[in-house]
Design a protein around this motif. Sequence first.
Motif, PDB file in Angstrom:
ATOM      1  N   ARG A 164       7.124   4.412  15.574  1.00 25.41           N
ATOM      2  CA  ARG A 164       7.491   3.532  14.457  1.00 25.41           C
ATOM      3  C   ARG A 164       7.065   4.156  13.130  1.00 25.41           C
ATOM      4  NH1 ARG A 164       5.486  -2.535  15.466  1.00 25.41           N
ATOM      5  NH2 ARG A 164       4.608  -2.000  17.482  1.00 25.41           N
ATOM      6  N   ILE A 165       5.834   4.644  13.106  1.00 28.61           N
ATOM      7  CA  ILE A 165       5.289   5.224  11.879  1.00 28.61           C
ATOM      8  C   ILE A 165       6.000   6.529  11.531  1.00 28.61           C
ATOM      9  CG2 ILE A 165       3.224   6.205  10.816  1.00 28.61           C
ATOM     10  CD1 ILE A 165       3.208   3.130  11.100  1.00 28.61           C
ATOM     11  N   LYS A 166       6.279   7.351  12.521  1.00 27.99           N
ATOM     12  CA  LYS A 166       6.944   8.634  12.264  1.00 27.99           C
ATOM     13  C   LYS A 166       8.377   8.435  11.794  1.00 27.99           C
ATOM     14  CE  LYS A 166       4.012  11.385  15.329  1.00 27.99           C
ATOM     15  NZ  LYS A 166       3.924  12.294  16.492  1.00 27.99           N
ATOM     16  N   ASP A 167       9.033   7.372  12.256  1.00 22.80           N
ATOM     17  CA  ASP A 167      10.369   7.072  11.753  1.00 22.80           C
ATOM     18  C   ASP A 167      10.322   6.695  10.274  1.00 22.80           C
ATOM     19  OD1 ASP A 167      11.753   7.592  14.054  1.00 22.80           O
ATOM     20  OD2 ASP A 167      12.673   5.603  14.202  1.00 22.80           O
ATOM     21  N   LEU A 168       9.243   6.063   9.864  1.00 22.21           N
ATOM     22  CA  LEU A 168       9.102   5.622   8.472  1.00 22.21           C
ATOM     23  C   LEU A 168       8.679   6.749   7.536  1.00 22.21           C
ATOM     24  CD1 LEU A 168       7.272   2.195   8.945  1.00 22.21           C
ATOM     25  CD2 LEU A 168       9.559   2.509   7.983  1.00 22.21           C
ATOM     26  N   GLN A 215      -2.564  11.184  12.483  1.00 21.19           N
ATOM     27  CA  GLN A 215      -2.142  10.630  11.195  1.00 21.19           C
ATOM     28  C   GLN A 215      -1.317   9.350  11.403  1.00 21.19           C
ATOM     29  OE1 GLN A 215      -0.182  14.260   9.884  1.00 21.19           O
ATOM     30  NE2 GLN A 215      -1.703  14.568   8.259  1.00 21.19           N
ATOM     31  N   ALA A 216      -0.430   9.394  12.387  1.00 17.66           N
ATOM     32  CA  ALA A 216       0.376   8.206  12.689  1.00 17.66           C
ATOM     33  C   ALA A 216      -0.498   7.063  13.179  1.00 17.66           C
ATOM     34  CB  ALA A 216       1.441   8.547  13.731  1.00 17.66           C
ATOM     35  N   ASP A 217      -1.478   7.391  14.010  1.00 20.78           N
ATOM     36  CA  ASP A 217      -2.400   6.364  14.515  1.00 20.78           C
ATOM     37  C   ASP A 217      -3.179   5.720  13.372  1.00 20.78           C
ATOM     38  OD1 ASP A 217      -1.583   6.916  17.076  1.00 20.78           O
ATOM     39  OD2 ASP A 217      -3.369   8.069  17.615  1.00 20.78           O
ATOM     40  N   ASP A 218      -3.641   6.534  12.437  1.00 19.30           N
ATOM     41  CA  ASP A 218      -4.435   6.016  11.315  1.00 19.30           C
ATOM     42  C   ASP A 218      -3.611   5.047  10.469  1.00 19.30           C
ATOM     43  OD1 ASP A 218      -6.590   7.509  12.133  1.00 19.30           O
ATOM     44  OD2 ASP A 218      -6.264   9.133  10.691  1.00 19.30           O
ATOM     45  N   ILE A 219      -2.367   5.402  10.223  1.00 18.70           N
ATOM     46  CA  ILE A 219      -1.503   4.527   9.416  1.00 18.70           C
ATOM     47  C   ILE A 219      -1.201   3.239  10.170  1.00 18.70           C
ATOM     48  CG2 ILE A 219       0.780   4.282   8.352  1.00 18.70           C
ATOM     49  CD1 ILE A 219       0.721   7.303   7.824  1.00 18.70           C
ATOM     50  N   PHE A 220      -0.899   3.366  11.464  1.00 24.68           N
ATOM     51  CA  PHE A 220      -0.589   2.154  12.221  1.00 24.68           C
ATOM     52  C   PHE A 220      -1.820   1.255  12.336  1.00 24.68           C
ATOM     53  CE2 PHE A 220       0.155  -0.721  15.677  1.00 24.68           C
ATOM     54  CZ  PHE A 220       1.491  -1.040  15.534  1.00 24.68           C
ATOM     55  N   ASN A 221      -2.993   1.850  12.467  1.00 25.07           N
ATOM     56  CA  ASN A 221      -4.211   1.049  12.577  1.00 25.07           C
ATOM     57  C   ASN A 221      -4.448   0.209  11.326  1.00 25.07           C
ATOM     58  OD1 ASN A 221      -4.787   1.888  15.170  1.00 25.07           O
ATOM     59  ND2 ASN A 221      -6.149   3.545  14.516  1.00 25.07           N
ATOM     60  N   TYR A 222      -4.023   0.728  10.179  1.00 23.50           N
ATOM     61  CA  TYR A 222      -4.116  -0.060   8.942  1.00 23.50           C
ATOM     62  C   TYR A 222      -3.212  -1.287   9.046  1.00 23.50           C
ATOM     63  CZ  TYR A 222      -3.644  -1.530   4.099  1.00 23.50           C
ATOM     64  OH  TYR A 222      -3.622  -2.291   2.955  1.00 23.50           O
ATOM     65  N   TYR A 223      -1.978  -1.078   9.527  1.00 25.83           N
ATOM     66  CA  TYR A 223      -1.070  -2.207   9.740  1.00 25.83           C
ATOM     67  C   TYR A 223      -1.669  -3.193  10.740  1.00 25.83           C
ATOM     68  CZ  TYR A 223       2.485  -4.999  11.956  1.00 25.83           C
ATOM     69  OH  TYR A 223       3.158  -6.063  12.506  1.00 25.83           O
ATOM     70  N   LYS A 226      11.017  -4.243  -0.893  1.00 21.29           N
ATOM     71  CA  LYS A 226      10.151  -4.952   0.049  1.00 21.29           C
ATOM     72  C   LYS A 226      10.971  -5.609   1.147  1.00 21.29           C
ATOM     73  CE  LYS A 226       8.183  -8.772  -1.339  1.00 21.29           C
ATOM     74  NZ  LYS A 226       7.254  -9.659  -2.089  1.00 21.29           N
ATOM     75  N   LYS A 227      12.066  -6.259   0.766  1.00 22.93           N
ATOM     76  CA  LYS A 227      12.910  -6.925   1.760  1.00 22.93           C
ATOM     77  C   LYS A 227      13.486  -5.933   2.751  1.00 22.93           C
ATOM     78  CE  LYS A 227      17.003  -9.826   2.360  1.00 22.93           C
ATOM     79  NZ  LYS A 227      17.494  -8.956   3.459  1.00 22.93           N
ATOM     80  N   ASP A 228      13.976  -4.803   2.246  1.00 22.72           N
ATOM     81  CA  ASP A 228      14.555  -3.795   3.133  1.00 22.72           C
ATOM     82  C   ASP A 228      13.501  -3.247   4.090  1.00 22.72           C
ATOM     83  OD1 ASP A 228      17.036  -4.101   2.040  1.00 22.72           O
ATOM     84  OD2 ASP A 228      16.921  -2.343   0.729  1.00 22.72           O
ATOM     85  N   PHE A 229      12.284  -3.082   3.569  1.00 23.41           N
ATOM     86  CA  PHE A 229      11.228  -2.564   4.435  1.00 23.41           C
ATOM     87  C   PHE A 229      10.889  -3.555   5.541  1.00 23.41           C
ATOM     88  CE2 PHE A 229       6.747  -2.596   5.649  1.00 23.41           C
ATOM     89  CZ  PHE A 229       6.727  -1.392   6.346  1.00 23.41           C
ATOM     90  N   VAL A 230      10.760  -4.827   5.196  1.00 19.15           N
ATOM     91  CA  VAL A 230      10.420  -5.832   6.206  1.00 19.15           C
ATOM     92  C   VAL A 230      11.495  -5.871   7.290  1.00 19.15           C
ATOM     93  CG1 VAL A 230      10.080  -8.294   6.649  1.00 19.15           C
ATOM     94  CG2 VAL A 230       9.024  -7.237   4.655  1.00 19.15           C
ATOM     95  N   LYS A 274       0.816  -1.215   0.000  1.00 18.09           N
ATOM     96  CA  LYS A 274       0.000   0.000   0.000  1.00 18.09           C
ATOM     97  C   LYS A 274       0.852   1.268   0.000  1.00 18.09           C
ATOM     98  CE  LYS A 274      -3.611   2.415   2.654  1.00 18.09           C
ATOM     99  NZ  LYS A 274      -4.532   2.650   1.508  1.00 18.09           N
ATOM    100  N   TYR A 275       1.989   1.242   0.695  1.00 18.81           N
ATOM    101  CA  TYR A 275       2.773   2.453   0.901  1.00 18.81           C
ATOM    102  C   TYR A 275       4.144   2.423   0.219  1.00 18.81           C
ATOM    103  CZ  TYR A 275      -0.635   3.653   4.529  1.00 18.81           C
ATOM    104  OH  TYR A 275      -1.791   3.958   5.202  1.00 18.81           O
ATOM    105  N   SER A 276       4.332   1.550  -0.763  1.00 15.76           N
ATOM    106  CA  SER A 276       5.648   1.379  -1.392  1.00 15.76           C
ATOM    107  C   SER A 276       6.192   2.669  -2.009  1.00 15.76           C
ATOM    108  CB  SER A 276       5.605   0.280  -2.448  1.00 15.76           C
ATOM    109  OG  SER A 276       4.634   0.575  -3.438  1.00 15.76           O
ATOM    110  N   VAL A 277       5.308   3.502  -2.575  1.00 15.53           N
ATOM    111  CA  VAL A 277       5.756   4.741  -3.214  1.00 15.53           C
ATOM    112  C   VAL A 277       6.361   5.691  -2.178  1.00 15.53           C
ATOM    113  CG1 VAL A 277       5.049   6.795  -4.486  1.00 15.53           C
ATOM    114  CG2 VAL A 277       4.097   4.560  -5.088  1.00 15.53           C
ATOM    115  N   GLU A 278       5.682   5.840  -1.026  1.00 19.42           N
ATOM    116  CA  GLU A 278       6.187   6.731   0.017  1.00 19.42           C
ATOM    117  C   GLU A 278       7.429   6.177   0.717  1.00 19.42           C
ATOM    118  OE1 GLU A 278       1.604   7.205   0.581  1.00 19.42           O
ATOM    119  OE2 GLU A 278       2.968   5.797  -0.429  1.00 19.42           O
ATOM    120  N   LEU A 279       7.524   4.870   0.791  1.00 20.17           N
ATOM    121  CA  LEU A 279       8.614   4.262   1.551  1.00 20.17           C
ATOM    122  C   LEU A 279       9.942   4.266   0.791  1.00 20.17           C
ATOM    123  CD1 LEU A 279       6.560   1.316   3.062  1.00 20.17           C
ATOM    124  CD2 LEU A 279       7.508   3.259   4.310  1.00 20.17           C
ATOM    125  N   VAL A 280       9.871   4.199  -0.512  1.00 19.15           N
ATOM    126  CA  VAL A 280      11.062   4.297  -1.368  1.00 19.15           C
ATOM    127  C   VAL A 280      12.175   3.322  -0.929  1.00 19.15           C
ATOM    128  CG1 VAL A 280      12.610   5.897  -2.569  1.00 19.15           C
ATOM    129  CG2 VAL A 280      10.519   6.771  -1.526  1.00 19.15           C
TER     130      VAL A 280
END
Length: 224
Positions: free
Chosen positions: A68-72, A81-89, A36-40, A27-33
């Motif tokens: 965790r979310i703000k570091d990412l 905003q951080a809560d909303d993203i983490f709640n998706y996870y 997949k392996k590095d993100f995991v 879902k967030y691959s574009v923002e994470l840059v």
Amino acid sequence: MIFFDIDATLLDHDKAERLAAIDFYKKYSVELVCSKKDFVDLWFALSKKYFEKFLSGEVTFQEQRRLRIKDLFGRHLNDQQADDIFNYYLVLYKRNWSAFEDVIPCLKSLKQKGIRLGIISNGDYQQQIEKLENLAIKHYFDHIITSSEIGVAKPNPIIFQKACLLANAHVHKSYYVGDRLEADAIGSKQAGMIGVWLNRIGHKTTSSVQVIHSLTELTLIETK
């Protein structure tokens, strides 16, 4: 009495976290840059880093999630905003909760023998209860003790000793079963319990604690 850890002992936490992280990345691959392996790998590292801060009392349970979310995604995010993203996870993580295959047969066998069972877990009480209910195993346990209630975390001997006190169980006759050698098996042994290391992966050790590789072996242990 036999006490258990939850994550990576009863619940296949690593599998659930890895699968959820992969779906989260989609879902967030574009923002994470990153790959997949590095993100995991990064997700696991951040999870460990900030959960340890929660256990040490530096941050609250909710704050360690936000950090965790703000570091990412950046510290420009506000808490909501951080809560909303983490709640998706979190939805993805819960979707992948599952018990190891040896869990229910072990618990059934021990209860049939009349052995009292309990939980001693680092983490938030409500989330740990939710895990046990989701896995349909909560009813096997007479006492559920978490670090969020006691105020200290494993391997601090206080949490093990307090759990035995609350369960009216003799410390020296009580077993503790967990997947982490230092925090679970050695920690409980230093508190006076009989520490049992659930070494599912087969790591080599020279530790003096009892070692099992599957919960099916636990049913062979003679308890008093």
